[in-house]
Design an enzyme around this catalytic site. Structure first.
Site, PDB file in Angstrom:
ATOM      1  N   SER A  19       0.822  -1.213   0.000  1.00  0.00           N
ATOM      2  CA  SER A  19       0.000   0.000   0.000  1.00  0.00           C
ATOM      3  C   SER A  19       0.857   1.265   0.000  1.00  0.00           C
ATOM      4  O   SER A  19       1.823   1.372   0.756  1.00  0.00           O
ATOM      5  CB  SER A  19      -0.903   0.007   1.231  1.00  0.00           C
ATOM      6  OG  SER A  19      -1.687   1.178   1.244  1.00  0.00           O
ATOM      7  N   LYS A  43      -3.599   2.235  -2.308  1.00  0.00           N
ATOM      8  CA  LYS A  43      -3.248   3.296  -1.354  1.00  0.00           C
ATOM      9  C   LYS A  43      -4.305   3.262  -0.248  1.00  0.00           C
ATOM     10  O   LYS A  43      -5.465   2.942  -0.513  1.00  0.00           O
ATOM     11  CB  LYS A  43      -3.292   4.635  -2.108  1.00  0.00           C
ATOM     12  CG  LYS A  43      -3.100   5.861  -1.245  1.00  0.00           C
ATOM     13  CD  LYS A  43      -1.670   6.023  -0.833  1.00  0.00           C
ATOM     14  CE  LYS A  43      -1.521   7.080   0.265  1.00  0.00           C
ATOM     15  NZ  LYS A  43      -0.271   6.930   1.023  1.00  0.00           N
ATOM     16  N   ALA A  70       6.835  10.805   5.171  1.00  0.00           N
ATOM     17  CA  ALA A  70       5.665  11.237   5.941  1.00  0.00           C
ATOM     18  C   ALA A  70       4.750  11.919   4.927  1.00  0.00           C
ATOM     19  O   ALA A  70       4.794  13.133   4.725  1.00  0.00           O
ATOM     20  CB  ALA A  70       6.054  12.196   7.052  1.00  0.00           C
ATOM     21  N   LEU A  73      -0.992  10.513   4.552  1.00  0.00           N
ATOM     22  CA  LEU A  73      -2.157   9.799   4.014  1.00  0.00           C
ATOM     23  C   LEU A  73      -2.960  10.595   2.975  1.00  0.00           C
ATOM     24  O   LEU A  73      -4.186  10.721   3.068  1.00  0.00           O
ATOM     25  CB  LEU A  73      -3.085   9.344   5.163  1.00  0.00           C
ATOM     26  CG  LEU A  73      -2.487   8.295   6.104  1.00  0.00           C
ATOM     27  CD1 LEU A  73      -3.353   8.107   7.357  1.00  0.00           C
ATOM     28  CD2 LEU A  73      -2.308   6.945   5.400  1.00  0.00           C
ATOM     29  N   CYS A 128      -0.092   3.324  10.368  1.00  0.00           N
ATOM     30  CA  CYS A 128       0.670   4.450   9.821  1.00  0.00           C
ATOM     31  C   CYS A 128       1.380   5.160  10.991  1.00  0.00           C
ATOM     32  O   CYS A 128       0.746   5.499  11.984  1.00  0.00           O
ATOM     33  CB  CYS A 128      -0.254   5.420   9.096  1.00  0.00           C
ATOM     34  SG  CYS A 128       0.649   6.826   8.439  1.00  0.00           S
ATOM     35  N   ILE A 187       5.208  -5.785   8.119  1.00  0.00           N
ATOM     36  CA  ILE A 187       4.982  -4.677   9.005  1.00  0.00           C
ATOM     37  C   ILE A 187       4.746  -3.385   8.202  1.00  0.00           C
ATOM     38  O   ILE A 187       5.121  -3.305   7.025  1.00  0.00           O
ATOM     39  CB  ILE A 187       6.241  -4.431   9.905  1.00  0.00           C
ATOM     40  CG1 ILE A 187       7.473  -4.232   9.034  1.00  0.00           C
ATOM     41  CG2 ILE A 187       6.435  -5.519  10.921  1.00  0.00           C
ATOM     42  CD1 ILE A 187       8.760  -3.843   9.758  1.00  0.00           C
ATOM     43  N   THR A 262       9.218  -0.182  -1.448  1.00  0.00           N
ATOM     44  CA  THR A 262      10.410   0.626  -1.717  1.00  0.00           C
ATOM     45  C   THR A 262      11.298   0.038  -2.822  1.00  0.00           C
ATOM     46  O   THR A 262      11.977   0.787  -3.525  1.00  0.00           O
ATOM     47  CB  THR A 262      11.199   0.795  -0.396  1.00  0.00           C
ATOM     48  OG1 THR A 262      10.327   1.429   0.539  1.00  0.00           O
ATOM     49  CG2 THR A 262      12.432   1.652  -0.573  1.00  0.00           C
TER      50      THR A 262
HETATM   51  C1  FMN Z   1       5.880   6.536   0.140  1.00  0.00           C
HETATM   52  C2  FMN Z   1       5.206   5.484   0.980  1.00  0.00           C
HETATM   53  C3  FMN Z   1       3.828   5.571   1.214  1.00  0.00           C
HETATM   54  C4  FMN Z   1       3.185   4.584   1.983  1.00  0.00           C
HETATM   55  N1  FMN Z   1       1.826   4.668   2.176  1.00  0.00           N
HETATM   56  C5  FMN Z   1       1.177   3.689   2.883  1.00  0.00           C
HETATM   57  C6  FMN Z   1      -0.237   3.700   3.014  1.00  0.00           C
HETATM   58  O1  FMN Z   1      -0.955   4.566   2.493  1.00  0.00           O
HETATM   59  N2  FMN Z   1      -0.802   2.690   3.738  1.00  0.00           N
HETATM   60  C7  FMN Z   1      -0.084   1.679   4.325  1.00  0.00           C
HETATM   61  O2  FMN Z   1      -0.665   0.785   4.949  1.00  0.00           O
HETATM   62  N3  FMN Z   1       1.261   1.625   4.168  1.00  0.00           N
HETATM   63  C8  FMN Z   1       1.908   2.602   3.476  1.00  0.00           C
HETATM   64  N4  FMN Z   1       3.268   2.534   3.315  1.00  0.00           N
HETATM   65  C9  FMN Z   1       4.013   1.426   3.924  1.00  0.00           C
HETATM   66  C10 FMN Z   1       4.256   0.278   2.932  1.00  0.00           C
HETATM   67  O3  FMN Z   1       3.048  -0.306   2.502  1.00  0.00           O
HETATM   68  C11 FMN Z   1       5.148  -0.823   3.566  1.00  0.00           C
HETATM   69  O4  FMN Z   1       4.499  -1.362   4.709  1.00  0.00           O
HETATM   70  C12 FMN Z   1       6.523  -0.291   3.983  1.00  0.00           C
HETATM   71  O5  FMN Z   1       6.991   0.673   3.058  1.00  0.00           O
HETATM   72  C13 FMN Z   1       7.568  -1.408   4.106  1.00  0.00           C
HETATM   73  O6  FMN Z   1       7.751  -2.088   2.888  1.00  0.00           O
HETATM   74  P1  FMN Z   1       8.944  -1.736   1.836  1.00  0.00           P
HETATM   75  O7  FMN Z   1      10.208  -1.694   2.624  1.00  0.00           O
HETATM   76  O8  FMN Z   1       8.869  -2.818   0.809  1.00  0.00           O
HETATM   77  O9  FMN Z   1       8.615  -0.389   1.260  1.00  0.00           O
HETATM   78  C14 FMN Z   1       3.934   3.513   2.544  1.00  0.00           C
HETATM   79  C15 FMN Z   1       5.314   3.431   2.296  1.00  0.00           C
HETATM   80  C16 FMN Z   1       5.961   4.392   1.523  1.00  0.00           C
HETATM   81  C17 FMN Z   1       7.456   4.256   1.267  1.00  0.00           C
END
Ligand code: FMN
Length: 301
Positions: A19, A43, A70, A73, A128, A187, A262
């Protein structure tokens, strides 16, 4: 070989889009579906349209450690999201609708709307790390987690996933409070901050943000391992997966599927195909014919 089933939903491979990354519009979700993702998480969507925080909202950590974000949302609001879901479903892979709210009433309303729009499952964002009144402020309280999960479960007929925060010492208790959820997602980002030494101020406008990418992988793998061990629940692992071996680590800890965010920033949208082939290669070499044989295999008895 890579097929997996989570909460009764069949995914052709265990690599789902996390997400918040390239998943606000149907066009980008379809692009990711066509790039080899086994499923898509939208999202996080709330009751009303939100702009999010002022820039800077994302900071790339040096040495490939990951990102600090940050966003606040930002989202178009649930009433404006119907067509995005309808079109995203044309991508041909399961779509999971992520939602955030400030209390059980909002989560309930948002879940029903998402169900009406046709998503395959709901993901409750209880995690979040930087939005006041939302996310982990709720997700560190077992009573609130239990209330929200139970209320939503009572009112929708599709699977409900609960996405939990690592920013707590009692992740197992919180996972147990979410017992009625069909799957747990572990997580969300890890709360952190960075300071611009030359300017002598925090880098992010919001000061605090969420860490993602390689630097959080050991935290995510530990969370999955610990929660799987204590609950035996179906788990979707997420946090710092950059390659096939990272995904296998989560699966061996106990995850049936993983999410990728990421890594798209580092490797582009081709990352889903690439990670899938890296996993297949490892499996062939190690004579493993089905991914499910590896789920939780690293658990020390
Ligand atoms: C730019 C950005 C926006 C994110 N927005 C959300 C979100 O709207 N809802 C949510 O549950 N997680 C959000 N996340 C968290 C990711 O879904 C994920 O849990 C976290 O980035 C760890 O995974 P990764 O290391 O593969 O990015 C966001 C992460 C990033 C980097």
């Amino acid at each position: 070989m890579l097929e997996t089933v989570v909460s009764g939903i069949r995914f052709s491979n265990p690599l789902l889009l996390a997400s918040g990354i390239m998943d606000e519009t149907a066009d980008s979700m379809i692009r990711i579906s066509k790039s080899g993702a086994g499923g898509i998480v939208t999202k996080s969507i709330g009751m009303e349209e939100r702009e999010g925080y002022e820039n800077p909202v994302v900071y790339e950590l040096p040495n490939g450690l990951g990102l600090l974000n940050a966003m606040g949302l930002p989202n178009p609001g649930i009433e404006n999201y119907k067509n995005e879901i309808k079109n995203a479903l044309k991508g041909g892979v399961p779509v999971i609708g992520s939602i955030f709210g400030k209390d059980a009433g909002e989560f309930l309303y948002l879940s029903k709307r998402m169900e009406d729009y046709g998503v395959h499952a709901i993901e409750l964002n209880l995690s979040c790390p930087h939005a006041k009144g939302y996310g982990m402020e709720i997700g560190v309280d077992e009573n609130l987690v239990e209330e929200i999960v139970n209320e939503v479960k009572k009112s929708v007929n599709i699977p409900v996933w609960a996405k939990l925060t690592p920013n707590t010492h009692k992740i197992v208790d919180i996972a147990k409070a979410a017992e009625k959820a069909d799957a747990l997602v572990l997580i969300n980002t890890v709360r952190g901050m960075a300071i611009d030494v030359d300017a002598r101020v925090p880098v992010l406008k919001n000061v605090y943000g969420g860490l993602s990418g390689p630097c959080i992988k050991p935290i995510g793998v530990r969370a999955v391992y610990e929660v799987y061990r204590e609950t035996q629940k179906e788990i979707v692992g997420v946090g710092g997966i950059l390659n096939g071996r990272d995904a296998l680590e989560y699966i061996m800890a106990g995850a049936k599927a993983v999410q990728i965010g990421t890594a798209i920033y580092y490797r582009g949208v081709g990352v889903f195909h690439e990670i899938a082939s890296e996993m297949r290669e490892w499996m062939k070499k190690n004579k493993v014919s089905k991914i499910k044989e590896l789920v939780g295999i690293a658990q020390v008895r």
